[in-house]
Design an enzyme around this catalytic site. Structure first.
Site, PDB file in Angstrom:
ATOM      1  N   PRO A  99      64.182 -22.165  29.604  1.00  0.00           N
ATOM      2  CG  PRO A  99      64.997 -24.302  29.170  1.00  0.00           C
ATOM      3  CD  PRO A  99      65.064 -23.192  30.172  1.00  0.00           C
ATOM      4  CB  ILE A 100      59.300 -20.787  26.820  1.00  0.00           C
ATOM      5  CG1 ILE A 100      60.090 -19.499  27.047  1.00  0.00           C
ATOM      6  CG2 ILE A 100      57.803 -20.485  26.820  1.00  0.00           C
ATOM      7  CD1 ILE A 100      60.017 -18.539  25.900  1.00  0.00           C
ATOM      8  CG  LEU A 104      62.500 -26.077  33.397  1.00  0.00           C
ATOM      9  CD1 LEU A 104      63.781 -25.954  32.578  1.00  0.00           C
ATOM     10  CD2 LEU A 104      62.738 -27.018  34.586  1.00  0.00           C
ATOM     11  CB  SER A 106      59.712 -19.783  31.602  1.00  0.00           C
ATOM     12  OG  SER A 106      59.441 -18.732  30.763  1.00  0.00           O
ATOM     13  CG  ASP A 149      55.437 -22.709  39.672  1.00  0.00           C
ATOM     14  OD1 ASP A 149      55.403 -23.578  40.560  1.00  0.00           O
ATOM     15  OD2 ASP A 149      55.431 -22.960  38.454  1.00  0.00           O
TER      16      ASP A 149
HETATM   17  O1  PMV Z   1      54.761 -28.398  34.937  1.00  0.00           O
HETATM   18  P1  PMV Z   1      54.239 -27.386  35.866  1.00  0.00           P
HETATM   19  O2  PMV Z   1      55.291 -26.527  36.455  1.00  0.00           O
HETATM   20  O3  PMV Z   1      53.088 -26.612  35.294  1.00  0.00           O
HETATM   21  O4  PMV Z   1      53.720 -28.168  37.177  1.00  0.00           O
HETATM   22  C1  PMV Z   1      52.422 -28.523  37.450  1.00  0.00           C
HETATM   23  C2  PMV Z   1      52.335 -29.118  38.823  1.00  0.00           C
HETATM   24  C3  PMV Z   1      51.071 -29.951  39.045  1.00  0.00           C
HETATM   25  O5  PMV Z   1      51.184 -30.500  40.342  1.00  0.00           O
HETATM   26  C4  PMV Z   1      50.979 -31.063  38.054  1.00  0.00           C
HETATM   27  C5  PMV Z   1      49.823 -29.104  38.957  1.00  0.00           C
HETATM   28  C6  PMV Z   1      49.633 -28.101  40.071  1.00  0.00           C
HETATM   29  O6  PMV Z   1      48.822 -27.172  39.871  1.00  0.00           O
HETATM   30  O7  PMV Z   1      50.219 -28.239  41.148  1.00  0.00           O
END
Ligand code: PMV
Length: 315
Positions: A99-100, A104, A106, A149
């Protein structure tokens, strides 16, 4: 010749937000994937087809002038054409079951699979190089990405990450299932992060204590992951959610979903920025179906995942 690659999405298991202030976070890849197919075609054009739309442009356009979520693919294709001194066209087809816009991974999975599929049309490219290309591509849409990520999408498995020391792969391979429930509220990571900054500025001592508590929690989790202690891990998830509530990144819908998760599994929490996006609950074979049914009964969109230990795959 076609070149094909796939990469997994991710969840943040522990430490989101606090990681921005130097605390360690724990991420894992999940078995939902993006698959990218790249092919050389006639004519000087870069053509991208996906289930969120298409983009066809000639090469050598400044990326800053492109207003499309598909621009990382354009960036990658154009970069390869330039570096390999080629005048061919490239067609890119993107298929995704992640899902976008709900945290997650994506876009990171797109960048990793895209970097692999496109670069391998021209040269054999090692994983480390693919990761560098993917992070540069992700920066075309999210300038401040930490790269965490893309790293977990490339290597798969579970990883600890902190700003100072970067990434360390965690060796344990726990067998749990996560039930992910989607609030279907798209969130802007940037604005939720800004809200937490404001909370910190207004509550310096409390925030500093929370960072210490989160650090301690993550250290405990690292030990538990080695012992496969799922019930205790669930308690840590519940505790982490208390910290996330305190800094104001939850809302009524997320709280309702977390309540369903916590009642039906070992523990549930937000994953990612919050404000919308997804939560997950931790289950094993004994309560997986029960947890899914409880979310479905309340009409929440949900699906189960396992940890992906493969990471980037090329065909
Ligand atoms: O929801 P996401 O995958 O964009 O997670 C952001 C994670 C944070 O800790 C809130 C921000 C970051 O840059 O680490």
């Amino acid at each position: 010749m076609k070149s094909k690659a796939s990469a997994p999405g991710k969840v943040i298991l522990f430490g989101e937000h606090f990681v921005v202030y130097g605390v360690k976070a724990i991420l894992c890849a999940i078995n939902k994937r993006v698959t990218v197919t790249a092919e050389k075609i006639e004519g000087e054009k870069i053509s991208i087809k996906s289930n969120i739309g298409n983009l066809v442009l000639e090469p050598n356009k400044p990326v800053s002038e492109i207003n499309s979520p598909l621009k990382p693919f354009y960036y990658l294709a154009n970069k390869m054409l330039q570096s390999q001194n080629q005048t061919t066209g490239i067609e890119i087809i993107v298929e995704s079951d992640i899902p976008i816009g709900v945290g997650l991974g994506s876009s990171s999975a797109c960048c990793v699979a895209g970097a692999a599929a496109i670069s391998r049309l021209f040269v054999e490219t090692p994983k480390e190089e693919i990761l560098k290309l993917a992070i540069a591509a992700e920066k075309t849409i999210f300038q401040n990405t930490s790269g965490a990520d893309c790293t977990v999408c490339t290597y798969g498995g579970i990883m600890e990450y902190d700003k100072k020391n970067g990434f360390t792969k965690i060796k344990s391979e726990p067998d749990f299932h996560l039930v992910i429930a989607n609030s279907n509220i798209k969130h802007s990571t940037e604005s939720v992060v800004a809200g937490v900054k404001q909370f910190k500025e207004e509550n310096e001592v409390e925030f500093s204590n929370l960072c210490n508590d989160e650090s301690k929690l993550v250290e405990d989790v690292l030990k538990l992951l080695n012992n496969n202690s799922i019930k205790e891990l669930g308690q840590k998830i519940i505790q982490n959610q208390v910290y996330l509530e305190t800094i104001g990144v939850s809302n009524e819908k997320l709280r309702n979903m977390i309540q369903v998760g916590q009642k039906s599994s070992f523990g549930a929490k937000i994953t990612g920025a919050g404000g919308g996006g997804c939560i997950f609950s931790l289950t094993d074979e004994s309560n997986l179906e029960h947890s899914i049914n409880q979310f479905k009964d309340k009409n929440y969109e949900c699906f189960s995942v396992k940890i992906d230990f493969k990471g980037l795959d090329t065909f």
